[in-house]
Write a protein that holds these residues in place. Structure first.
Motif, PDB file in Angstrom:
ATOM      1  N   GLY A 104      -2.930   2.217  -8.320  1.00  0.00           N
ATOM      2  CA  GLY A 104      -4.295   1.854  -7.963  1.00  0.00           C
ATOM      3  C   GLY A 104      -4.588   0.384  -8.178  1.00  0.00           C
ATOM      4  N   LEU A 105      -3.568  -0.370  -8.630  1.00  0.00           N
ATOM      5  CA  LEU A 105      -3.687  -1.813  -8.811  1.00  0.00           C
ATOM      6  C   LEU A 105      -2.456  -2.470  -8.206  1.00  0.00           C
ATOM      7  N   LEU A 106      -2.641  -3.214  -7.133  1.00  0.00           N
ATOM      8  CA  LEU A 106      -1.517  -3.914  -6.520  1.00  0.00           C
ATOM      9  C   LEU A 106      -1.017  -4.991  -7.467  1.00  0.00           C
ATOM     10  N   ASP A 107       0.295  -4.962  -7.737  1.00  0.00           N
ATOM     11  CA  ASP A 107       0.867  -5.917  -8.685  1.00  0.00           C
ATOM     12  C   ASP A 107       2.193  -6.436  -8.136  1.00  0.00           C
ATOM     13  N   PHE A 108       2.841  -7.312  -8.887  1.00  0.00           N
ATOM     14  CA  PHE A 108       4.087  -7.922  -8.431  1.00  0.00           C
ATOM     15  C   PHE A 108       5.166  -6.887  -8.132  1.00  0.00           C
ATOM     16  N   ASP A 109       5.169  -5.783  -8.866  1.00  0.00           N
ATOM     17  CA  ASP A 109       6.181  -4.744  -8.656  1.00  0.00           C
ATOM     18  C   ASP A 109       6.077  -4.103  -7.281  1.00  0.00           C
ATOM     19  N   ASP A 110       4.949  -4.258  -6.617  1.00  0.00           N
ATOM     20  CA  ASP A 110       4.746  -3.640  -5.302  1.00  0.00           C
ATOM     21  C   ASP A 110       5.224  -4.531  -4.162  1.00  0.00           C
ATOM     22  N   LEU A 111       5.579  -5.770  -4.454  1.00  0.00           N
ATOM     23  CA  LEU A 111       6.042  -6.692  -3.420  1.00  0.00           C
ATOM     24  C   LEU A 111       7.381  -6.242  -2.839  1.00  0.00           C
ATOM     25  N   PRO A 112       7.679  -6.609  -1.579  1.00  0.00           N
ATOM     26  CA  PRO A 112       9.022  -6.377  -1.037  1.00  0.00           C
ATOM     27  C   PRO A 112      10.076  -7.068  -1.900  1.00  0.00           C
ATOM     28  N   ASP A 113      11.301  -6.558  -1.881  1.00  0.00           N
ATOM     29  CA  ASP A 113      12.351  -7.044  -2.779  1.00  0.00           C
ATOM     30  C   ASP A 113      12.575  -8.541  -2.664  1.00  0.00           C
ATOM     31  N   ASP A 114      12.619  -9.067  -1.415  1.00  0.00           N
ATOM     32  CA  ASP A 114      12.908 -10.493  -1.252  1.00  0.00           C
ATOM     33  C   ASP A 114      11.818 -11.367  -1.860  1.00  0.00           C
ATOM     34  N   MET A 115      10.568 -10.910  -1.790  1.00  0.00           N
ATOM     35  CA  MET A 115       9.480 -11.693  -2.373  1.00  0.00           C
ATOM     36  C   MET A 115       9.424 -11.518  -3.881  1.00  0.00           C
ATOM     37  N   GLN A 116       9.865 -10.376  -4.387  1.00  0.00           N
ATOM     38  CA  GLN A 116       9.896 -10.179  -5.843  1.00  0.00           C
ATOM     39  C   GLN A 116      10.803 -11.194  -6.505  1.00  0.00           C
ATOM     40  N   LEU A 117      11.912 -11.522  -5.847  1.00  0.00           N
ATOM     41  CA  LEU A 117      12.837 -12.505  -6.410  1.00  0.00           C
ATOM     42  C   LEU A 117      12.151 -13.855  -6.555  1.00  0.00           C
ATOM     43  N   GLU A 118      11.340 -14.226  -5.559  1.00  0.00           N
ATOM     44  CA  GLU A 118      10.641 -15.515  -5.623  1.00  0.00           C
ATOM     45  C   GLU A 118       9.514 -15.485  -6.642  1.00  0.00           C
ATOM     46  N   ALA A 119       8.928 -14.305  -6.833  1.00  0.00           N
ATOM     47  CA  ALA A 119       7.787 -14.208  -7.740  1.00  0.00           C
ATOM     48  C   ALA A 119       8.187 -13.923  -9.186  1.00  0.00           C
ATOM     49  N   GLU A 120       9.483 -13.651  -9.410  1.00  0.00           N
ATOM     50  CA  GLU A 120       9.915 -13.188 -10.728  1.00  0.00           C
ATOM     51  C   GLU A 120       9.550 -14.165 -11.840  1.00  0.00           C
ATOM     52  N   LYS A 121       9.782 -15.440 -11.608  1.00  0.00           N
ATOM     53  CA  LYS A 121       9.487 -16.428 -12.647  1.00  0.00           C
ATOM     54  C   LYS A 121       7.995 -16.437 -12.970  1.00  0.00           C
ATOM     55  N   TYR A 122       7.191 -16.378 -11.915  1.00  0.00           N
ATOM     56  CA  TYR A 122       5.739 -16.365 -12.099  1.00  0.00           C
ATOM     57  C   TYR A 122       5.299 -15.084 -12.798  1.00  0.00           C
ATOM     58  N   CYS A 123       5.914 -13.978 -12.380  1.00  0.00           N
ATOM     59  CA  CYS A 123       5.542 -12.671 -12.913  1.00  0.00           C
ATOM     60  C   CYS A 123       5.844 -12.553 -14.402  1.00  0.00           C
ATOM     61  N   ASN A 124       6.891 -13.224 -14.862  1.00  0.00           N
ATOM     62  CA  ASN A 124       7.322 -13.097 -16.246  1.00  0.00           C
ATOM     63  C   ASN A 124       6.493 -13.928 -17.223  1.00  0.00           C
ATOM     64  N   ARG A 125       5.575 -14.711 -16.693  1.00  0.00           N
ATOM     65  CA  ARG A 125       4.721 -15.494 -17.575  1.00  0.00           C
ATOM     66  C   ARG A 125       3.831 -14.565 -18.381  1.00  0.00           C
ATOM     67  N   GLU A 126       3.381 -15.037 -19.514  1.00  0.00           N
ATOM     68  CA  GLU A 126       2.454 -14.234 -20.321  1.00  0.00           C
ATOM     69  C   GLU A 126       1.063 -14.398 -19.745  1.00  0.00           C
ATOM     70  N   ILE A 163       0.842  -1.202   0.000  1.00  0.00           N
ATOM     71  CA  ILE A 163       0.000   0.000   0.000  1.00  0.00           C
ATOM     72  C   ILE A 163       0.874   1.247   0.000  1.00  0.00           C
ATOM     73  N   ASN A 164       1.988   1.211   0.750  1.00  0.00           N
ATOM     74  CA  ASN A 164       2.917   2.342   0.774  1.00  0.00           C
ATOM     75  C   ASN A 164       3.576   2.559  -0.580  1.00  0.00           C
ATOM     76  N   MET A 165       3.901   1.478  -1.271  1.00  0.00           N
ATOM     77  CA  MET A 165       4.657   1.567  -2.523  1.00  0.00           C
ATOM     78  C   MET A 165       3.774   1.835  -3.739  1.00  0.00           C
ATOM     79  N   ASN A 166       2.519   1.401  -3.679  1.00  0.00           N
ATOM     80  CA  ASN A 166       1.672   1.424  -4.872  1.00  0.00           C
ATOM     81  C   ASN A 166       1.329   2.835  -5.326  1.00  0.00           C
ATOM     82  N   GLU A 167       1.369   3.044  -6.648  1.00  0.00           N
ATOM     83  CA  GLU A 167       1.012   4.338  -7.239  1.00  0.00           C
ATOM     84  C   GLU A 167      -0.061   4.213  -8.307  1.00  0.00           C
TER      85      GLU A 167
END
Length: 482
Positions: free
Chosen positions: A405-427, A399-403
């Motif tokens: 109005g849609l929470l997405d993978f880019d708003d996750l904390p850095d450590d969780m972004q690394l785990e979600a990167e593979k999932y996030c890159n899917r089409e 909520i602090n990071m979002n700009e």
């Protein structure tokens, strides 16, 4: 206007998209049995009441999902429907739409052709899970829609988040969690000692407060003490207080301890497994004799407070190792509770997400954002080692990071972004329903069937999943999980 009808346009958009991907017709009804969305044949029935006694009406009333694979074999589920004889539906799956734990609508897949019926039969479990996710999505959308209230209402809501916890504060529909709440309500008025166990972040103090504020001590103090956060040389005086001049640096007038401050309320001893051995005998005396002496004093003071304790430690092992007194263990373990970790109640995550998104949007004075359905799906399959506390912290961070109005993978904390990167890159936009359901089904199997599981463990997993053992083995082979 009924509540789910407030998001009718969104619901219809969901129905259209799902129908295109699944190849099945979709229908959604509201709490008044009015069809608010539909595809195919049901599109022309939007705005009309579903037949009296229909299968969807039954799901709405009971709040329980259901399936019909063959109307000839499952005719009892349709026997009360006034259009039973004229019905052309060959198979149906329906799932209730909830709001605050109450059924306010139903969403379902309908098959009119043999091909559609075959798909429903063969993928019934996955389709039901998918409907559950869409149900949660609709609930979240509805709650976000209703949060747009006047500013004074938002201030009122912000104050609500600061109130003590009650049983209504414990969010979830997990059967084990509901059983814990049911048992806790029974002992709210009891003076007996309570021991709450569980991993960090599972809500042990929340349950303790709920018990306190639901009982006759609700108007009395609730005093919380973290036994692991106070230095050993100070904890005795913190708990029991001290007389003036009891030791160097002591206040000349003395100081009341936590037991005295609790009065006739509740004292909550968090992390009791960290209580030093030197203090344990005095706590044992309090529990046995209901009295204590201040440090440096010689007067017995009565104890009127109820004692609750919590720990994430293995107290039985500590007793065997001589690090925790056996007699104290039995004194505190009168009414035991064990909070379950979040990874064992993943289906509660959509409700928790909605709650925390609303909470921190209000507290941080932000517009309430929506959440990307793919992100929500990923969060439902995350392991959550920090449990609910970690989930809450993650939402507050987003909520602090979002700009946007849609929470997405880019708003996750850095450590969780690394785990979600593979999932996030899917089409994500081109993922088919079959792929999504397969991924979801595989994740479910991973959680229910441990790696290198024995035959007896697989049999137990099949029972929990309500499928045959042969089906389980076939799916394990399909996803290469043998």
């Amino acid at each position: 206007m009924s509540s789910i009808a407030k998001i009718q346009d969104f619901a219809q958009e969901c129905a259209d998209n799902i129908a295109k991907i699944a190849g099945l017709d979709v229908s959604i009804i509201d709490e008044n049995n009015i069809r608010i969305s539909g595809t195919g044949f049901h599109r022309q029935l939007i705005g009309k009441r579903v037949p009296s006694g229909s299968f969807f009406e039954t799901i709405l009333k009971t709040g329980k999902p259901g399936m019909i694979f063959d109307r000839r074999e499952n005719g009892d589920k349709c026997s009360n429907c006034i259009f039973n004889e004229q019905c052309t539906e060959l198979a149906t799956i329906g799932f209730p739409i909830y709001k605050n734990g109450r059924s306010i609508g139903v969403i379902g897949f309908i098959g009119f052709t043999p091909t559609q019926r075959k798909m429903i039969v063969e993928h019934s479990s996955s389709l039901s899970n998918f409907l559950q996710n869409i149900s949660s999505l609709l609930e979240n959308k509805l709650m976000l829609q209703e949060i747009n209230e006047p500013e004074d209402c938002l201030v009122h809501e912000a104050e609500n988040y600061k109130k003590p916890y009650t049983f209504d504060s414990i969010i979830g529909t997990n059967e084990k969690l509901l059983a814990i709440i049911k048992k806790a309500k029974k002992i709210a008025d009891s003076p007996s000692t309570v021991l709450i166990r569980g991993e960090n972040g599972t809500g042990k103090e929340m349950l303790a407060q709920a018990i306190h504020y639901n009982g006759k001590r609700a108007k009395q103090p609730f005093i919380s003490v973290n036994c692991g956060a106070i230095p050993e040389q100070l904890i005795e005086s913190e708990l029991f207080g001290y007389e003036g001049g009891a030791f160097t640096g002591a206040n000349r007038n003395g100081k009341p301890g936590k037991f005295e401050l609790a009065g006739s309320g509740t004292i909550f001893l968090d992390e009791i497994g960290d209580l030093p051995l030197s203090v344990q005998p005095k706590l044992l005396r309090v529990l046995q004799e209901k009295c204590f002496e201040k440090v440096g004093g010689n007067q017995l003071l009565p104890v009127h407070a109820r004692v609750m304790a919590a720990t994430n430690k293995n107290l039985e092992k500590m007793v065997k190792e001589g690090r925790f007194r056996e007699d104290l263990y039995y004194r505190i373990n009168v009414l035991p509770f064990t909070m379950i970790p979040l990874r064992e109640r993943l289906n509660d995550i959509p409700m928790l997400l909605s709650h925390f998104i609303n909470k921190y949007s209000i507290l941080l004075n932000r517009q309430v954002p929506e959440i990307n359905v793919w992100l929500e799906q990923w969060l439902m399959n995350y392991d959550w080692p920090g449990n609910i506390r970690q989930l809450e912290n993650v939402v507050e961070y987003m909520i602090n990071m979002n700009e946007s109005g849609l929470l997405d993978f880019d708003d996750l904390p850095d450590d969780m972004q690394l785990e979600a990167e593979k999932y996030c890159n899917r089409e994500r936009g081109t993922t088919s329903l079959t792929e999504l359901l397969s991924q979801y089904e595989r994740n479910i199997l991973v959680k229910f069937v441990p790696k290198n599981a024995a035959s007896i463990e697989k049999a137990e997993a099949a029972k929990k999943l309500n499928i045959s053992l042969a089906t389980l083995y076939r799916k394990l082979e399909k996803y290469e999980l043998q």
